[in-house]
Scaffold this active site. Structure first.
Site, short mmCIF file in Angstrom:
data_model
loop_
_atom_site.label_atom_id
_atom_site.label_comp_id
_atom_site.label_asym_id
_atom_site.label_seq_id
_atom_site.Cartn_x
_atom_site.Cartn_y
_atom_site.Cartn_z
N GLY A 1 0.84 -1.20 0.00
CA GLY A 1 0.00 0.00 0.00
C GLY A 1 0.87 1.23 0.00
O GLY A 1 0.76 2.08 -0.90
N LEU B 1 3.50 3.17 -1.29
CA LEU B 1 4.03 2.92 -2.63
C LEU B 1 5.55 2.68 -2.62
O LEU B 1 6.30 3.34 -1.91
CB LEU B 1 3.69 4.07 -3.55
CG LEU B 1 2.19 4.23 -3.85
CD1 LEU B 1 1.93 5.44 -4.74
CD2 LEU B 1 1.63 2.96 -4.48
N ASP C 1 3.30 3.89 -11.51
CA ASP C 1 4.11 5.10 -11.60
C ASP C 1 4.50 5.60 -10.21
O ASP C 1 5.64 6.03 -9.99
CB ASP C 1 3.34 6.19 -12.34
CG ASP C 1 3.11 5.84 -13.80
OD1 ASP C 1 4.09 5.57 -14.51
OD2 ASP C 1 1.94 5.85 -14.23
N ASN D 1 0.88 3.77 -17.02
CA ASN D 1 -0.35 4.43 -17.49
C ASN D 1 -0.27 5.95 -17.44
O ASN D 1 -1.17 6.64 -17.89
CB ASN D 1 -1.57 3.93 -16.72
CG ASN D 1 -1.51 4.23 -15.24
OD1 ASN D 1 -1.22 5.35 -14.83
ND2 ASN D 1 -1.79 3.22 -14.41
N ILE E 1 -0.63 8.16 -15.23
CA ILE E 1 -1.65 8.90 -14.48
C ILE E 1 -1.43 8.68 -12.98
O ILE E 1 -1.22 7.55 -12.54
CB ILE E 1 -3.08 8.44 -14.86
CG1 ILE E 1 -3.41 8.85 -16.29
CG2 ILE E 1 -4.12 9.01 -13.90
CD1 ILE E 1 -3.52 10.36 -16.51
N HIS F 1 -8.55 6.75 -11.36
CA HIS F 1 -7.71 6.24 -10.28
C HIS F 1 -8.53 5.82 -9.07
O HIS F 1 -8.30 4.75 -8.49
CB HIS F 1 -6.68 7.30 -9.86
CG HIS F 1 -5.84 6.88 -8.70
ND1 HIS F 1 -4.74 6.07 -8.82
CD2 HIS F 1 -5.94 7.18 -7.37
CE1 HIS F 1 -4.22 5.86 -7.63
NE2 HIS F 1 -4.92 6.54 -6.74
N ARG G 1 27.57 -2.31 21.16
CA ARG G 1 27.70 -2.68 19.74
C ARG G 1 28.81 -3.72 19.58
O ARG G 1 28.72 -4.61 18.74
CB ARG G 1 27.97 -1.46 18.87
CG ARG G 1 29.26 -0.74 19.16
CD ARG G 1 29.58 0.36 18.16
NE ARG G 1 30.71 1.15 18.60
CZ ARG G 1 31.61 1.67 17.79
NH1 ARG G 1 31.52 1.48 16.48
NH2 ARG G 1 32.61 2.40 18.26
N GLU H 1 19.22 2.87 3.51
CA GLU H 1 18.47 2.40 4.68
C GLU H 1 17.02 2.06 4.36
O GLU H 1 16.48 1.07 4.86
CB GLU H 1 18.52 3.44 5.81
CG GLU H 1 19.81 3.49 6.58
CD GLU H 1 20.82 4.44 5.96
OE1 GLU H 1 21.89 4.64 6.56
OE2 GLU H 1 20.54 4.98 4.87
N HIS I 1 25.14 3.45 17.93
CA HIS I 1 25.38 4.88 18.16
C HIS I 1 24.08 5.52 18.64
O HIS I 1 23.46 6.32 17.97
CB HIS I 1 25.91 5.55 16.89
CG HIS I 1 27.24 5.02 16.44
ND1 HIS I 1 27.44 3.69 16.10
CD2 HIS I 1 28.44 5.64 16.25
CE1 HIS I 1 28.70 3.51 15.74
NE2 HIS I 1 29.34 4.68 15.84
#
Length: 702
Positions: free
Chosen positions: A130, A132, A174, A204, A206, A280, A375, A438, A488
């Site tokens: 969903g 994009l 798109d 398309n 659009i 759309h 770390r 990332e 960090h």
């Protein structure tokens, strides 16, 4: 349901059977009926994509609708998740269990057809999409998982002959390709030469605001060619012959991912709304729906129509799918009998078992703690267990050695024949070099986890977790076993200054439902945290320090420490005057404050709380033993904002936190300047104890 029909001027010849044509032209108006009846939704793309997706699901996709979880299936990802009806239509036609009533209930509460596809909710949906572009990253991760699994289990078998080398198909619009996450992921896929991945671009032109030329004008095909993808172009999305030729060309590519440009007219053959932004979303209006049906040779007065004969014909794909699965299972049984060692490895990958050897190594690490940055402790864990747990793999966004996820002796995940000397590897490698990407890393990790054979990890600086947040949120929404190694972790980063010093991030991520945020205090807690993370089926943010920290948790048994989320690290004799709750590097500071307060006659309990989500899962009785309601003099100390600590310290409590951005300078000096000091904790304890005593005196006076 019967339906009258004449000819179909909107669809050319090229269908193998007249019933295919019947299924397609009836199916492509179902989204119009659904959206018109509901008054909202996305119909246009579903209408125009129906021919191309019908050919894919009926003739090319290896799948068994009766067994959506079959290991040998191809994966289909609808990155353009708003056109969920495109996918639901094919699942309806293929016999995944969706029926017309389910389509009518699209976007309704509790239906099997939510507004965007949801993994684990609707059978056959491979990932939740969903936002994009996320699906493109997921598809890359799925393809990476397939490549690695094949290399581990059948290294001497060609990809086409492999049991576990499924193909990943992804449909993007798109909007997906305009989003940066897809560009990052596609760039990496090209670098990896990720064969077995086919990305179909619904071109398309659009978007919601109309013609994409207002904002999206680059040569997309040229961009993907520059990424290193093979290019296939299908000029007519209405022509099944052209569609097949394009898919055949895509399948012929064996050395790189394939980008398929599929030229469509959104909403075709809607006569007025088609090809415009009006297609759309939203109801197109009854006249437009009727006119579209007429253009397709259908009865405009019939709604939700699908000839039973056409539906039965389409659902014969179940027979083909069952036959393909049965053949795969026979090959699998033969392989398993011939190669029991790799069969055992397959079981290990599939079940993600923590082996006895890995447990022994974790126990040995815990027994020999070092006063180092967490770390570094995290890196020690990965080095100790990596060879025992081949399902644990991942990497960093160009910070592997700094994040301490560069596993000594481990091979990198690279294409076959990669010539670099610095990071030797191959398709069976453990360490992924995501590059400075990332956002894509987060989406790819989700895809790897969805592949079913992995618990992936991805590392970067904690401050850059912001770039990953949409992907992290989706991992939490799906409940995926993904671990984010975020190092960090505070203003103690030091000289790099406020741009690299996370402040609000801990509580920002704690606000995501389903995400465990773990900030261990020392070597011991880091080992204990990893021990629990390895058995988790949900995402975890492991937040680790840059600077060295003292060992504080070595006197607490493993089953009573960090794994419980919060625990009593040091206690008073009898009822404490106050409780200090701390996380990460501030636990050592809290212990120093406890000693100073003891010298002043104030008895303090120190609670280490590496994971508030794990603590919340404990029963009420345990939580009461750690934070008894009777002790209301409480102080929290954490080198980040204090946003959520009021829940734990109450109205009488004090919060020692960082409420501004950091500064450039030595880490210890920045901590002191921002108020994270022993003196600050001591003063806060005195204030909260005084407040409680005043309240008690007032209560006694009443």
């Amino acid at each position: 349901m019967a339906s009258s029909a004449t000819s179909s001027p909107a669809l050319p010849d090229g269908w193998h059977d007249p019933l295919d044509l019947e299924a397609v032209r009836h199916a492509r108006v179902l989204p119009l009926d659904v959206v018109q009846a509901k008054g909202n939704g996305h119909a246009g793309t579903a209408v125009s994509l129906t021919p191309a997706l019908y050919v894919l699901f009926q003739e090319y996709l290896s799948h068994d609708p009766a067994r959506p979880d079959w290991e040998g299936r191809d994966r289909f990802v609808l990155s353009a998740g708003h056109t969920s009806l495109s996918l639901y239509l094919q699942h309806y036609l293929s016999g995944y269990g969706l029926e017309l009533d389910d389509l009518k209930k699209a976007r309704a509460l509790g239906s099997l057809t939510p507004g965007h596809p949801e993994w684990g909710h609707t059978p056959g949906v491979e990932t939740t999409t969903g936002p994009l572009g996320q699906g493109v990253g997921n598809a890359v991760g799925l393809a990476m998982s397939a490549r690695r699994t094949h290399a581990l289990l059948q290294p001497d078998t060609t990809a086409d002959g492999g049991l576990f080398r499924y193909r990943t198909w992804c449909v993007a619009g798109d909007g997906c390709l305009a989003e940066g996450v897809s560009q990052e992921a596609s760039s990496l896929a090209g670098t990896l030469g990720l064969d077995g991945l086919v990305l179909i671009w619904d071109d398309n032109r659009i978007s919601i605001e109309g013609d994409t030329a207002i904002a999206f004008t680059e040569d997309v095909v040229g961009r993907y060619r520059a990424y290193g993808w093979a290019i296939v172009e299908i000029e007519d999305a209405e022509d099944p012959t052209a569609i097949r030729a394009g898919y055949d060309a895509a399948l012929a590519v064996t050395d790189r991912p394939v980008f398929v440009r599929l030229r469509t007219r959104i909403g075709h053959p809607m006569p007025t709304v088609g090809g415009t932004a009006g297609a759309h979303s939203g109801a197109p209006g009854e006249p437009e729906v009727a006119a579209t049906k007429v253009a397709l040779g259908l009865d405009p007065d019939q709604h939700f129509a699908m000839p039973q004969e056409a539906l039965d014909h389409a659902r014969r794909v179940r027979e083909r799918g069952a036959a393909a699965r049965e053949q795969w299972e026979q090959r699998y049984d033969t392989w398993r009998a011939a190669d029991p060692e790799r069969a055992a490895l397959h079981d290990l990958l599939r079940e993600r078992d923590v082996t006895p050897q890995a447990r022994e190594r974790l126990a040995a690490l815990r027994a020999e703690p070092q006063a180092v940055a967490t770390r570094v402790a995290g890196g020690a864990v990965l080095n100790a267990i990596s060879a025992e747990l081949p399902w644990l793999w991942g990497g960093s966004a160009d910070l592997a050695e700094t994040n301490n996820v560069a596993i000594s002796g481990a091979r990198s995940f690279t294409p076959t024949g990669y010539a670099g000397d610095e990071w030797p590897g191959g398709p069976d490698g453990t360490l992924v070099h995501f590059g400075i990407r990332e956002h894509a890393m987060g989406a790819i990790l989700n895809g790897i986890a969805l592949g079913g054979y992995s618990h992936p990890f991805g590392a970067t600086f904690f401050v850059f977790s912001d770039y990953m947040r949409p992907s992290v949120r989706l991992a939490a929404l799906m409940g995926l076993p993904v671990t984010y190694v975020w190092t960090h972790d505070s203003v103690a980063v030091g000289e790099d200054g406020p741009t690299h010093q996370p402040v609000e991030h801990l509580w920002s991520h704690r606000a995501i439902p389903g995400l465990d945020v773990v900030r261990p205090a020392d070597w011991v807690e880091t080992v204990d945290a990893w021990s629990r993370i390895l058995t988790s089926d949900r995402p975890t943010g492991l937040v680790l320090s840059r600077q060295g920290v003292p060992v504080v948790g070595d006197l607490v048994p493993a089953d009573a420490g960090a794994r419980r989320g919060a625990y009593v690290l040091a206690d008073a004799d009898g009822t404490p005057d106050a409780i200090v709750i701390a996380t990460g590097s501030e636990v050592g500071l809290a212990m120093q404050a406890r000693e100073a307060l003891a010298a002043e006659g104030v008895a303090v309990r120190v609670v280490s709380a590496p994971c508030l989500e794990w603590f919340a899962e404990q029963d009420r009785a345990y939580r009461e033993t750690v934070l008894p309601r009777s002790v209301t003099a409480r102080v929290s100390v954490e080198a980040g904002t204090g946003t959520g600590w009021h829940r734990y310290v109450g109205t009488n409590g004090e919060i020692v936190s960082v409420e501004d951005f950091g500064a450039s300078g030595a880490g210890d000096l920045v901590l002191a300047e921002r108020g994270i000091t022993v003196d600050a904790v001591v003063a806060a304890v005195h204030r909260t104890v005084a407040t409680v005593r005043e309240d008690q005196m007032e209560e006694t006076a009443r």
